[in-house]
Design a protein around this motif. Structure first.
Motif, mmCIF file in Angstrom:
data_model
loop_
_atom_site.group_PDB
_atom_site.id
_atom_site.type_symbol
_atom_site.label_atom_id
_atom_site.label_comp_id
_atom_site.label_asym_id
_atom_site.label_seq_id
_atom_site.Cartn_x
_atom_site.Cartn_y
_atom_site.Cartn_z
ATOM 1 N N ALA A 35 0.864 -1.191 0.000
ATOM 2 C CA ALA A 35 0.000 0.000 0.000
ATOM 3 C C ALA A 35 0.901 1.242 0.000
ATOM 4 N N VAL A 65 -6.941 -2.918 -1.165
ATOM 5 C CA VAL A 65 -6.318 -3.018 0.177
ATOM 6 C C VAL A 65 -7.168 -3.868 1.119
ATOM 7 N N TYR A 69 -3.538 2.206 -3.696
ATOM 8 C CA TYR A 69 -4.362 3.091 -2.849
ATOM 9 C C TYR A 69 -5.836 2.716 -2.953
ATOM 10 N N SER A 126 -9.381 1.024 -2.488
ATOM 11 C CA SER A 126 -9.988 0.354 -1.325
ATOM 12 C C SER A 126 -10.365 -1.093 -1.602
ATOM 13 N N GLU A 181 0.774 7.124 1.845
ATOM 14 C CA GLU A 181 -0.374 7.930 2.309
ATOM 15 C C GLU A 181 -1.414 7.039 2.981
ATOM 16 N N TYR A 182 -1.644 5.848 2.393
ATOM 17 C CA TYR A 182 -2.604 4.920 3.008
ATOM 18 C C TYR A 182 -2.066 4.446 4.371
ATOM 19 N N HIS A 219 -11.516 2.130 2.852
ATOM 20 C CA HIS A 219 -11.741 3.534 2.447
ATOM 21 C C HIS A 219 -11.248 4.578 3.451
ATOM 22 N N MET A 263 -7.541 6.472 3.614
ATOM 23 C CA MET A 263 -7.207 7.449 2.573
ATOM 24 C C MET A 263 -7.924 8.783 2.811
#
Ligand code: HBI
Ligand code: FE
Length: 278
Positions: free
Chosen positions: A46, A189, A184, A186, A49-50, A130, A133
């Motif tokens: 990932a 991930v 990134y 959803s 940022e995540y 979700h 992020m």
């Protein structure tokens, strides 16, 4: 998928109480199983940022988190809050929430039989997929812009086109980084299998982000993706939503759809990984 009419009683915005106290030991045990699997898999796959959003949120590992507590952390970061809903809600309701910086998260968790894939988002997909992020200010702006754009697309009868943008970015997007491609999206991930497949398998196509190309491309909701679109930065994604999409929708009516497995000669294809990660 639960028919909307059978959902528990809710207001016109479909918001319900999360019912945190009603979760049983098995619900929390399923959360732990999913959480432990993904938290081992995502570092190195990932994007930063995540991972930073995931860390700063402090999502509970030992059981399904309380949305109110997560919302307080999220609100301080980007002004977003989580509202509990009983499942998929009508498009206009969904976009209205996003346009007001409210993320609608399903309050039930999948069964053990469906640990690996389910078509409708559950609490694990929505919260672990979700919410991290939404801690990123640029992505948080993008999601609100998407909500506003969704309400407009509905008015213009172009929701099917804009839904593809959501699918190939918010749900299944990849981003280019100096260390290589990172996730990134959803839908990825929160999926054990797809977190590995999307970066390492030679099977799927990987193509540089192109707004019109994405809005022409169909997608399948019942299997691993055949194509992934790669952005260079979240700024690029947010900037793509700035213009008025009305002329785009008019042009799209004249262009044919593209099947998810097809490539165009003009596609900026990103070569598959040299060798699968050892
Ligand atoms: N409802 N709860 C929920 N979650 C979603 O992700 C969702 C939805 N309703 C509509 C929808 N997504 C999509 O159809 C839009 O993104 C196009
Ligand atoms: Fe989702």
């Amino acid at each position: 998928m639960v028919a909307i009419s059978k959902l528990p009683d809710h207001g016109p915005d479909y918001v319900i109480d999360q019912g945190w106290a009603a979760y049983n030991a098995e619900d929390h045990a399923i959360w732990r199983t999913l959480y432990e699997r993904q938290s081992k898999l995502l570092p190195g796959r990932a994007c930063e940022e995540y991972l930073a959003g995931f860390r700063d949120l402090g999502i509970a590992a030992d059981g399904i988190p309380d949305f109110a507590r997560l919302s307080d952390v999220l609100d301080r970061a980007t002004g977003w809050r989580i509202v509990a809903v009983p499942g998929l809600v009508p498009d206009d309701v969904f976009f209205e929430h996003l346009a007001e910086r409210r993320f609608p998260a399903t309050n039930w968790i999948r069964s053990r039989e469906k640990l690996d894939y389910l078509q409708e988002p559950d609490v694990f997909h929505d919260v672990v997929g979700h919410v991290p992020m939404l801690m990123n200010p640029i992505f948080a702006d993008y999601m609100q812009a998407y909500g506003r754009g969704g309400l407009k697309a509905l008015r213009l009868g172009a929701l099917d086109k804009l839904a593809r943008l959501y699918w190939y970015t918010v749900e299944f997007g990849l981003i280019r980084t100096p260390e290589g491609l990172r996730i990134y999206g959803s839908g990825i991930v929160s999926s054990h299998k797809e977190s590995v497949y999307c970066l390492e398998s030679p099977g799927p196509k990987r193509v540089g982000f192109d707004l019109m190309r994405i809005m022409r491309t169909n997608y399948r909701i019942d299997d691993l993706q055949e194509i992934y679109f790669v952005i260079d930065s979240f700024g690029q994604l947010f900037d793509a939503t700035r213009p008025d999409f009305t002329p785009y929708y008019e042009e799209l009516r004249r262009l044919s759809d593209i099947a998810p497995g097809d490539l165009l000669p003009s596609d900026p294809v990103i070569r598959p990984p040299s060798a699968a990660r050892s």
